[in-house]
Design an enzyme around this catalytic site. Structure first.
Site, short mmCIF file in Angstrom:
data_model
loop_
_atom_site.label_atom_id
_atom_site.label_comp_id
_atom_site.label_asym_id
_atom_site.label_seq_id
_atom_site.Cartn_x
_atom_site.Cartn_y
_atom_site.Cartn_z
N GLY A 1 0.73 -1.59 0.02
CA GLY A 1 -0.12 0.29 -0.21
C GLY A 1 0.81 0.81 0.03
O GLY A 1 0.50 2.13 0.35
N GLY B 1 14.61 4.02 2.98
CA GLY B 1 13.29 3.47 2.70
C GLY B 1 12.62 4.65 3.95
O GLY B 1 12.85 5.34 4.85
N GLU C 1 8.78 3.88 7.92
CA GLU C 1 8.32 3.46 9.47
C GLU C 1 9.01 5.26 9.82
O GLU C 1 8.06 5.67 10.71
CB GLU C 1 9.01 2.35 9.82
CG GLU C 1 8.28 1.68 9.21
CD GLU C 1 8.84 0.10 10.13
OE1 GLU C 1 8.63 -0.76 11.04
OE2 GLU C 1 9.88 -0.03 9.11
MO1 MOS Z 1 7.22 -2.68 9.51
S1 MOS Z 1 7.17 -3.11 11.79
O1 MOS Z 1 9.28 -3.63 10.09
O2 MOS Z 1 7.04 -4.22 9.18
#
Ligand code: MOS
Length: 773
Positions: A468, A737, A740
Site C-alpha cells: 500500500g 526507506g 516507518e
Molecule cells: Mo515493519 S513494523 O518492520 O513491517
C-alpha cells in the site's frame, strides 16, 4: 527523456484500487471453494479437555471441522530466511495440541459451503476446558522480568558504553522519569486473510502478507512440501504495518484445511480475531535518565524498558534501539526486560522499537530542556551526533541540522513563547512541540527480471510486494528511467513468489533493496540491446563502440549524434526475437542478520547470480565499501496543538515534518508515507490503546468502534518537506526507506506541545481528556 524519479507521479495502481479492480487475498473466489471460520478459545490459559464437533458437523452446508484431534501434523517452521517468513509463534503451531496460551487463540476451524453456514456451525462446537491460572498484567508481574538476549529483529537488547550510572551521580543537571505506552494494534484495513488451493502436491496460497518470498519458504517447511511446489500470491495488500510481516495461523490453517477437505479454502480473520491472533505492539514501561552539564551537554543517557512477551515465542519491543546513536554522549546504558504473559505474542509494528522509544526519549528531552531553561532545538543541537557513537562509524549521510532549521521555520517556532500555558487562540490553549525522528536505513538482498517484448513494452518482475506504500509506482519510475521509456511502456509485476526473490516489506527496506535490483536488470537489458545493435550489420549503429551509445526514449543512440539511433523494437525484430530478458541479483545488506544461503546449483536463483557477474551495475554496487558507515535516516517533527481548557480535548492543528531520507523517488507517495506515519503517531499520542479485561486478560476494545484511530476530522494541516539529498552509499538510486520514520518523534512532539499548551505533563499514553483535566 525526462526522468520520472522524484516526480509526484500518480499511483499506477490507483485506478484499479478505487474501482475495485485490485484483488486482495480475501477476494479470490476459486471454483469449488469452501469457506472456513476460525473458532477461538475463551479461556486464557489451560487445556482443552474435549471438543464435541458432532452438532457442527451435522449443521447444513458443513464440509469439515478441524481441531487438534484431526488436523495434519505440521513440521517445525524454518524461519532463518532473511527475506521474511518467520512463523509468529514457534511454540504454538496451530491445532497441534490441546494447550491454550491466551484468550482468543484459534482452537478449531469450521468449513462449509458458504461463509454463513460456517459461521453458524462454528457456534455449535462444545468445548470443555481445564482452565489454569493465567498471568496477563505487565505491571503486576514485573518481578518476573528477565533480560532477553538479542531481539528477533536482530537488534541488541543490552547496550552500554562508559558508565552511565556513575556519570549520572555527578551530573550537574539530572532528569529521570518513567513513560508508558499501552498495547496498540496495527488495524490494517485489510484483515488477515488466506485462500489456499492444492493441486496434487502443488499448493497455491493467496495471502495477505508482507513477504511472498518468505511465506513460500515458511509454508514449504511447515507443510513438508518442496519449495518449488509452493506459490504465494499477494498482488495487493491493504496495509500491514508489521502485522503481516510474521506469519500468523490463518495462512497455514487455510492450507491445512484445503488439504483436509480436498477443496480450496478461504479463511478471513474477523476484525475481533485480528486483535487476539495476529500480533500487537507490546505495552512498554520506559525509565529514561538523563544527565548533563550546565550547558546541557550530555554526560549520560540511560534508557531501561520493560516490555511484554508471550509463553510461545519471544519478541522484544526494542524501545531503546535508537538511544545509543541518536545523540552524542560518552556514557550510555540501554536495557530491555521482558515479562512473559498469557497474551498473543507481540510483533513488529510500524517502527518497532523506535515508535514508543522515541516517544519516551524525546519527551524526556523536552522535560530536560525546561530544567535547563534551554530551547529544545538547541538542546538537540548541543548534543548533535556527528558520528554513530554506538557503532563508531560515520553516517552514510546526515542532514538533521537542516531538518531542525527548516522545520522550525515552517511551524513558526521563533514566535513561540516557551512559557507553558502562555499562548492562546480564542478560548483554546496553544502549544508547540518538536522531536527528532530517526529510523535505520535498511537494505537486503533482492533480485529482479526485466523483459522487453516485441511491441516495445517492458515487464519487470520481482517477488517483493506493495503493501500500500507505492512500490508498484516507484519501481515503474525506476525502471522507466533506467530503460529510457515512458512509464506507460513499463509494467511492474510484484506479489508472486514465482518471480525472482525480492525483499520483504519490513524494516522500511523495499525501496533501497529492490530498487537497485530493478535498476540493474533494466540497465542490463539496455546493455544487451547495445551489443545486439553494434553486432548487427543492418543496424545504423553497426560497428559503433558500446561506450559511445546511450538509451533515449526507446532507442539506442550515439551519444554525440543523437539523430542516429536504433529502436529497441527494431533491434529485436531484426533478430526475429519475441522478447529479450535481463536478470540481476544484488546481495548487499546493511542489516545485522545473516544473509541468505548460497543458491543451489542449477536453480533459477543460481542462474540470476551467474548473469549478475557480467552486469557491471551489480558489480559496482556490490563492491562499494559500506563497512565504515552507519545507515540511518533522520527528521524533525513539529506540531501545533489547540487544547480546549474546559473539555481537555486536544486537536493537532498543524504538523510539520522535514525528513532526511536520501533521494525522494516520488514526491507524492513519499509524502503519503510520512503523513501516514504521522497519523499513526497522532493516534498513538491521543486515542489508540487496547484495553484488556482485568479479570480475564482478553481485549475488550477489539473493533474499530472501541479502538479509536484518527479519522479525517482529527487531521491537522500537514506540511511535509524533504531534504532530498541522495545517499549514494546505500545504493546507486540514493534512496533510503520511508515507511516507518514518519511515526518516530511525532508522538513525543504532540505530547511536548500539549505540555507547552497546558503546563501539564502526561507520561502515560494516550493523552486522553480525563488525564488532562
Ligand atoms: Mo515493519 S513494523 O518492520 O513491517
Amino acid at each position: 527523456m525526462n526522468e520520472t524519479v522524484g516526480k509526484p507521479v500518480d499511483r499506477v495502481d490507483g485506478k484499479l484500487k478505487v474501482t475495485g479492480g485490485a484483488t486482495y487475498a480475501a477476494e479470490f473466489n476459486l471454483k469449488n471453494m469452501v469457506h472456513a471460520v476460525a473458532v477461538t478459545s475463551n479461556i486464557t490459559k489451560g487445556r482443552i479437555k474435549n471438543i464435541n464437533t458432532s452438532m457442527a458437523e451435522k449443521s447444513p452446508g458443513v464440509v469439515g471441522v478441524m481441531t487438534y484431534k484431526n488436523s495434519m501434523q505440521l513440521h517445525s517452521p524454518q524461519s532463518s530466511d532473511p527475506s521474511g517468513g518467520k512463523f509468529a509463534e514457534k511454540d504454538l503451531l496451530p491445532l497441534q495440541n490441546d494447550r491454550v496460551f491466551y484468550d482468543g487463540q484459534i482452537i478449531a476451524l469450521v468449513m462449509a459451503e458458504t461463509f454463513e453456514e460456517a459461521e453458524y456451525a462454528s457456534t455449535l462446537l462444545k468445548v470443555d476446558y481445564q482452565a489454569e491460572e493465567p498471568i496477563f498484567d505487565l505491571e503486576k508481574n514485573l518481578a518476573k522480568a528477565y533480560k532477553p538476549e538479542k531481539a528477533s529483529t536482530g537488534s541488541e537488547t543490552q547496550v552500554s558504553r562508559g558508565n552511565a550510572d556513575h556519570a549520572l551521580q555527578s551530573a550537574a543537571v539530572k532528569m529521570e522519569e518513567t513513560y508508558t505506552t499501552p498495547v496498540y494494534h496495527h488495524n490494517a484495513m485489510e484483515p488477515h486473510a488466506t485462500v489456499a488451493l492444492w493441486q496434487g502436491e502443488t499448493v497455491t496460497i493467496y495471502d495477505a502478507t508482507q513477504s511472498v518470498a518468505g511465506t513460500k519458504t515458511l509454508m514449504a517447511s511447515m507443510l513438508g512440501v518442496p519449495k518449488e511446489k509452493i506459490r504465494v500470491i499477494a498482488y495487493y495488500i491493504g496495509g500491514g504495518f508489521g502485522s503481516k510481516g510474521f506469519s500468523w495461523p490463518n495462512t497455514v490453517l487455510a492450507a491445512m484445511a484445503a488439504k483436509q477437505v480436498g477443496r480450496p479454502v478461504k479463511l478471513v480473520l474477523k476484525r475481533q480475531q485480528n486483535f487476539t491472533t495476529a500480533g500487537r505492539r507490546s505495552q512498554t514501561i520506559q525509565k529514561v535518565s538523563l544527565g548533563t552539564d550546565q550547558a546541557g551537554k550530555f554526560s549520560a543517557i540511560k534508557h531501561d524498558s520493560t516490555v511484554e512477551s508471550s509463553f510461545v515465542d519471544e519478541f522484544v519491543e526494542t524501545a531503546g534501539v535508537a538511544t545509543p546513536m541518536i545523540y552524542s554522549s560518552p556514557n550510555v546504558d540501554v536495557s530491555h526486560k521482558l515479562v512473559r504473559l498469557n497474551k498473543v505474542t507481540p510483533c513488529p509494528m510500524r517502527a518497532p522499537g523506535e515508535a514508543p522509544g522515541t516517544y519516551a526519549l524525546e519527551v524526556a528531552m523536552d522535560e530536560l530542556s525546561y530544567k535547563l531553561k534551554m530551547d529544545p532545538i538547541q538542546l538537540r543541537t548541543v548534543n548533535y551526533a556527528e558520528k554513530d557513537e554506538d557503532k563508531k562509524k560515520d553516517f552514510s549521510s546526515k542532514y538533521l541540522k537542516e531538518c531542525y532549521q527548516k522545520g522550525a521555520d515552517l511551524i513558526g517556532w521563533s514566535k513561540r513563547n516557551p512559557e507553558p500555558r502562555s499562548m492562546k487562540e480564542g478560548k483554546y490553549l496553544v502549544g508547540y512541540g518538536m522531536a527528532t525522528a530517526t529510523y535505520p536505513a535498511n537494505r537486503s538482498a533482492s533480485s529482479a527480471k526485466a523483459v522487453l517484448f516485441a511491441d516495445g513494452h517492458v515487464e519487470i518482475m520481482c517477488a517483493t510486494q506493495d503493501i500500500g506504500t507505492g512500490t508498484y509506482t516507484i519501481m515503474t519510475q525506476t525502471a522507466a528511467d533506467a530503460l529510457s521509456l515512458p512509464i506507460e511502456k513499463v509494467k511492474v509485476k510484484l506479489g508472486d513468489s514465482e518471480y525472482p526473490k525480492g525483499a520483504n516489506s519490513g524494516g522500511s527496506q523495499v525501496t533501497a533493496s529492490v530498487g537497485p535490483a530493478i535498476r540493474a536488470a533494466s540497465l542490463g537489458l539496455v546493455s544487451k540491446l547495445k551489443k545486439m545493435a553494434v553486432a548487427d550489420a543492418k543496424s545504423p549503429l553497426h560497428g559503433q563502440k558500446e561506450d559511445d551509445l546511450v538509451a533515449e526514449n526507446g532507442h539506442i543512440v550515439i551519444r554525440t549524434k543523437r539523430e542516429t539511433g536504433d529502436a529497441y523494437t527494431d533491434i529485436l525484430s531484426r533478430q526475429g526475437l519475441q522478447d529479450l530478458r535481463s536478470q540481476a541479483a544484488t546481495k548487499v545488506s546493511t542489516r545485522q542478520q545473516t544473509e541468505s544461503n548460497p543458491a543451489t546449483a542449477g536453480s533459477s536463483e543460481a542462474e540470476i547470480e551467474e548473469e549478475s557477474k557480467g552486469n557491471p551495475f551489480v558489480q559496482v554496487d556490490e563492491k562499494t565499501d559500506r563497512k565504515p558507515f552507519s545507515f540511518h535516516s533522520f527528521g524533525a517533527q513539529f506540531v501545533k496543538v489547540l487544547v480546549d481548557p474546559d473539555l481537555g480535548m486536544v486537536h493537532v492543528d498543524k504538523a510539520v515534518a522535514v525528513m532526511d531520507v536520501g533521494t525522494i523517488m516520488n514526491e507524492k507517495t513519499a509524502k503519503n508515507q510520512i503523513m501516514g506515519g504521522m497519523i499513526f503517531g497522532i493516534g498513538m499520542a491521543l486515542m489508540e490503546e487496547t484495553n484488556y479485561d482485568p479479570n480475564r486478560g482478553r481485549p475488550v476494545t477489539k473493533d474499530l468502534a472501541n479502538y479509536l484511530v484518527p479519522v479525517h476530522a482529527d487531521m491537522p494541516e500537514f506540511q511535509i518537506e524533504f531534504i532530498n539529498k541522495p545517499d549514494m552509499l546505500i545504493s546507486p538510486i540514493g534512496a533510503r526507506g520511508i515507511g516507518e520514520i514518519g511515526i518516530t518523534g511525532i508522538t513525543a512532539a504532540v505530547n511536548n506541545a500539549i505540555y507547552h499548551a497546558t503546563g501539564k505533563r502526561v507520561r502515560e499514553l494516550p493523552v486522553t481528556p480525563d488525564k488532562l483535566l
